[in-house]
Design an enzyme around this catalytic site. Sequence first.
Site, short mmCIF file in Angstrom:
data_model
loop_
_atom_site.label_atom_id
_atom_site.label_comp_id
_atom_site.label_asym_id
_atom_site.label_seq_id
_atom_site.Cartn_x
_atom_site.Cartn_y
_atom_site.Cartn_z
N GLN A 283 0.82 -1.20 0.00
CA GLN A 283 0.00 0.00 0.00
C GLN A 283 0.87 1.27 0.00
O GLN A 283 1.93 1.31 0.64
CB GLN A 283 -0.92 0.01 1.22
CG GLN A 283 -1.89 -1.15 1.28
CD GLN A 283 -3.03 -1.02 0.29
OE1 GLN A 283 -3.25 0.04 -0.30
NE2 GLN A 283 -3.79 -2.09 0.11
N TYR A 312 -4.68 -12.53 -4.46
CA TYR A 312 -3.89 -11.32 -4.71
C TYR A 312 -3.02 -11.03 -3.49
O TYR A 312 -2.97 -9.89 -2.99
CB TYR A 312 -4.78 -10.12 -5.02
CG TYR A 312 -5.73 -10.27 -6.18
CD1 TYR A 312 -5.34 -9.99 -7.48
CD2 TYR A 312 -7.03 -10.69 -5.97
CE1 TYR A 312 -6.21 -10.13 -8.55
CE2 TYR A 312 -7.92 -10.83 -7.03
CZ TYR A 312 -7.50 -10.55 -8.31
OH TYR A 312 -8.37 -10.68 -9.37
N ASP A 333 -0.39 -15.17 -6.08
CA ASP A 333 -0.19 -13.90 -6.76
C ASP A 333 0.49 -14.20 -8.09
O ASP A 333 1.23 -15.19 -8.21
CB ASP A 333 0.68 -12.95 -5.93
CG ASP A 333 0.56 -11.51 -6.38
OD1 ASP A 333 -0.13 -10.73 -5.71
OD2 ASP A 333 1.16 -11.15 -7.41
N CYS A 408 -9.97 -0.74 -4.03
CA CYS A 408 -9.44 0.61 -4.23
C CYS A 408 -10.16 1.32 -5.37
O CYS A 408 -9.71 2.36 -5.84
CB CYS A 408 -7.93 0.56 -4.50
SG CYS A 408 -7.46 -0.39 -5.96
#
Length: 450
Positions: A283, A312, A333, A408
């Site tokens: 992040q 993810y 991932d 997001c």
Amino acid sequence: MALRERQTCVLKIKRMGINGEGIGYFQKTLVFVKGALKGEEVFCKITKVGRNFAEAKLLEINKPSKFRVQPDCPIYETCGGCQIMHLRYDKQLEFKRDLLGQALKKFRPQGYESYDLRPTIGMDEPWHYRAKLQFQTRPIKGQVKAGLYAEGSHHLVPLDNCLVQDRVTQAVVNTIVSLLKKHRLPIYDERKQQGIRTLMVRQGQTSGQVQVILVTSKQVRLSAVVKELVAQHPEVVTVAVNWQTKKTSDIYGDKTEIIWGKETINEAVLDYQFALSPRAFYQLNPSQTQALYSEAVKALEVTASDRLIDAYCGVGTIGFAFANKVAEVRGMDIIPEAIADAKANAKQMGYANTHYEAGKAETIIPRWYREGYRADAIVVDPPRTGLDKQLLETIVAYAPERMVYVSCNVSTLARDLVTLTRVYDVAYIQSVDMFPQTARTEAVVKLVRK
């Protein structure tokens, strides 16, 4: 009377749109006005007329909102990296909650009218929060400049004092730019396409360590630059080169090589530490990540016997928040380096109940189920494009009892909920302001199987 380009008009702004623009109506036609705020009366000029909408340039504010503030950034309107710096911060938080409502109303997932949309969790100091930057480099009038493209253009806006960028990473990138100029290294331009094209700088907030990636389209000699950079900035512990030789908007090429220093930097969140390789995702706002992950833990309500899927997973950061609370965490991932980091991080923390694989979730999860594995809970934190359609159908098909969706992008979240609510109820949505001064927000969605 139909609207036409270059026509001027007075509008009352009724609400704000997904990109932070003001929205008014001219004879039932939707008009988007960049820079206008809800409640304002503005004088504007029509710049584009679409089928059911129009866009307009703000010329004058006849009646300003009492929540309008003067941005401190001198290039705010030129840069375009921030969209709502002219809105008082407490009202930014209200706007971001409203964005969720607008997206849900557009896509209409099952039961959306009664969703519990909780007030946005904001920051005490909503400035200098971005611990990572990716600036383009270009030659401008004989000088090396680094910054962002102006919105909708290939015009580079140099940034040497960004108000939302971490001060350390900004100082490091400023030094790199001066060294590239000093040592006359080739800088990428869109005609020659030869040289250094992008700079990435990231700081581990808890460790203070900094890593750098120089993205280049050709072989360059960086030894002198690296020597002077680390002498001036001892916090830099990793310098890497990435080769991107294609004419593409993709920032990175496939090959990344560390040319100086350590493989990773250290970072921490909640009660655990982990390592980040240069290409690994984390992040951008480390301090708000504490709030985000805390909300994810609270929403999932795991038990000691649970088996959890972390789709993810990146370097494993969200999954590690649960590792000491559940029987097993499995993650995947598509970036092999991230999976390598996840495995190393789990080993370093002493977790023997984790399992990570490189590949697509929509391929790996069905294989696990064929092998007899069953998940009690799943957490997903996808990119802005949302969940892959095939992964959505995979989740619906196997439907773990509990799910948390960390998003997001409110639009792709609302779109994905249309599918997910076939088998899940939405208990609540908690928005978290990860990107103050911008029109973007993050959200944690608690879903429970019907």
